[in-house]
Design a protein around this motif. Structure first.
Motif, short mmCIF file in Angstrom:
data_model
loop_
_atom_site.label_atom_id
_atom_site.label_comp_id
_atom_site.label_asym_id
_atom_site.label_seq_id
_atom_site.Cartn_x
_atom_site.Cartn_y
_atom_site.Cartn_z
N HIS A 15 59.30 -67.27 10.01
CA HIS A 15 58.11 -66.41 10.04
C HIS A 15 58.38 -65.04 9.44
O HIS A 15 57.45 -64.36 8.97
CB HIS A 15 57.62 -66.23 11.48
N ASN A 16 59.62 -64.61 9.46
CA ASN A 16 59.94 -63.25 9.01
C ASN A 16 59.72 -63.03 7.52
O ASN A 16 59.75 -61.89 7.06
CB ASN A 16 61.39 -62.91 9.38
N VAL A 17 59.51 -64.11 6.76
CA VAL A 17 59.26 -63.93 5.33
C VAL A 17 57.81 -63.54 5.06
O VAL A 17 57.47 -63.12 3.96
CB VAL A 17 59.62 -65.20 4.52
N LEU A 18 56.94 -63.69 6.07
CA LEU A 18 55.53 -63.32 5.89
C LEU A 18 55.39 -61.80 5.89
O LEU A 18 56.02 -61.11 6.70
CB LEU A 18 54.68 -63.92 7.01
N PRO A 19 54.54 -61.26 5.04
CA PRO A 19 54.45 -59.79 4.89
C PRO A 19 53.48 -59.13 5.87
O PRO A 19 52.85 -58.13 5.53
CB PRO A 19 53.95 -59.65 3.45
N TYR A 20 53.36 -59.68 7.08
CA TYR A 20 52.32 -59.21 7.99
C TYR A 20 52.88 -58.43 9.17
O TYR A 20 53.84 -58.86 9.82
CB TYR A 20 51.48 -60.38 8.49
N LYS A 21 52.25 -57.29 9.45
CA LYS A 21 52.58 -56.47 10.61
C LYS A 21 51.43 -56.58 11.61
O LYS A 21 50.27 -56.38 11.25
CB LYS A 21 52.77 -55.01 10.19
N VAL A 22 51.76 -56.92 12.85
CA VAL A 22 50.72 -57.09 13.88
C VAL A 22 50.16 -55.73 14.28
O VAL A 22 50.90 -54.80 14.60
CB VAL A 22 51.28 -57.81 15.12
N ILE A 23 48.83 -55.63 14.25
CA ILE A 23 48.15 -54.40 14.67
C ILE A 23 47.72 -54.52 16.13
O ILE A 23 48.00 -53.66 16.94
CB ILE A 23 46.93 -54.11 13.78
N ARG A 24 47.03 -55.61 16.45
CA ARG A 24 46.62 -55.83 17.84
C ARG A 24 46.15 -57.27 18.02
O ARG A 24 45.83 -57.96 17.04
CB ARG A 24 45.52 -54.87 18.28
N ASN A 25 46.11 -57.69 19.27
CA ASN A 25 45.62 -59.02 19.60
C ASN A 25 44.09 -59.03 19.58
O ASN A 25 43.45 -58.09 20.06
CB ASN A 25 46.13 -59.45 20.98
N LEU A 26 43.51 -60.09 19.03
CA LEU A 26 42.05 -60.19 18.96
C LEU A 26 41.48 -61.19 19.95
O LEU A 26 40.30 -61.12 20.29
CB LEU A 26 41.62 -60.59 17.54
N GLY A 27 42.29 -62.13 20.41
CA GLY A 27 41.78 -63.11 21.36
C GLY A 27 42.64 -64.35 21.40
O GLY A 27 43.56 -64.54 20.60
N MET A 28 42.32 -65.21 22.37
CA MET A 28 43.09 -66.44 22.55
C MET A 28 42.14 -67.56 22.95
O MET A 28 41.25 -67.37 23.77
CB MET A 28 44.16 -66.25 23.62
#
Length: 236
Positions: A15-28
């Protein structure tokens, strides 16, 4: 980090190759969680839908179900009132979807509750958004059905609001009738939400696109009870 381009279906080992930084959770939901992420290379915001790691014995069947959702969303993504699938990835037993836009107004269920909880009548902006919802949702559903697809889980939680625009989302149990004679199905539904489902769905009877229309009607009633408080159930 890798570059994720629109339309990509990635196979990755980490997963670490993905260029995404988590901002916040939106739901589950029942089988997935959604978080807001930022592409660190472009600054663009996305909704990242992550399917929980599958531990069952039939991984092939699970992958087919996810691929069905991806296929349906790709067919529908051109419509302005349907969430757009930007890219997907698979990493061992994990699956993810990169979606756009990230709804700045949240889902319709939360939007309606916030108005009711405020104790005040809907603002002019609220009324404008909700009045537009009727036409937007009807138009979006007509497009979905024209593609011989049934959503099968229309409810306020699966409707997003972004910049005043109404957007259908969550096609996880949608049915694509392209390879079938009709959209009619029978037997036990794989899932449904009793509050919004048509009677024939709850009773496991024959159902088709009309069941989606019934569910949309239930959503319309909830919107109307906020727009016109005298229609609220406590006054009926």
């Amino acid at each position: 980090l890798i570059t994720v381009r629109e339309g990509a279906d990635l196979q990755i080992s980490d997963h670490n190759v993905l260029p995404y930084k988590v901002i916040r959770n939106l739901g589950m939901g029942g089988c997935a969680s959604v978080e807001m992420v930022e592409d660190t290379t472009t600054g663009q915001l996305f909704a990242h839908k992550i399917f929980r790691r599958y531990h069952g014995p039939n991984l092939k069947k699970f992958r087919l179900e996810v691929r069905n959702e991806i296929k349906i969303m790709r067919r529908l993504s051109s419509h302005p009132h349907i969430i757009r699938l930007f890219a997907t990835y698979a990493c061992k037993r994990d699956f993810g979807m990169i979606l756009t836009p990230v709804a700045d107004g949240g889902d319709l269920a939360t939007y309606l509750l916030n108005i009711l909880d405020s104790g005040n009548p809907p603002t002019a902006e609220n009324r404008a958004v909700l009045m537009r919802a009727f036409g937007c949702l009807a138009n979006g559903l007509a497009f979905i059905h024209k593609q011989t697809i049934r959503h099968k889980d229309i409810k306020p939680q699966n409707i997003l609001i972004h910049q005043g625009r109404i957007i259908y989302t969550d096609f996880g149990i949608a049915f694509d009738a392209t390879q079938h004679d009709s959209t009619t199905t029978t037997g036990r539904p794989n899932a449904f939400t009793r509050r919004y489902c048509a009677p024939e769905v709850a009773s496991w009877a024959k159902r088709n696109r009309k069941s989606d229309i019934f569910s949309l009607g239930c959503v319309f009633i909830e919107v109307l009870t906020v727009l016109e408080p005298l229609l609220h159930s406590e006054h009926l």
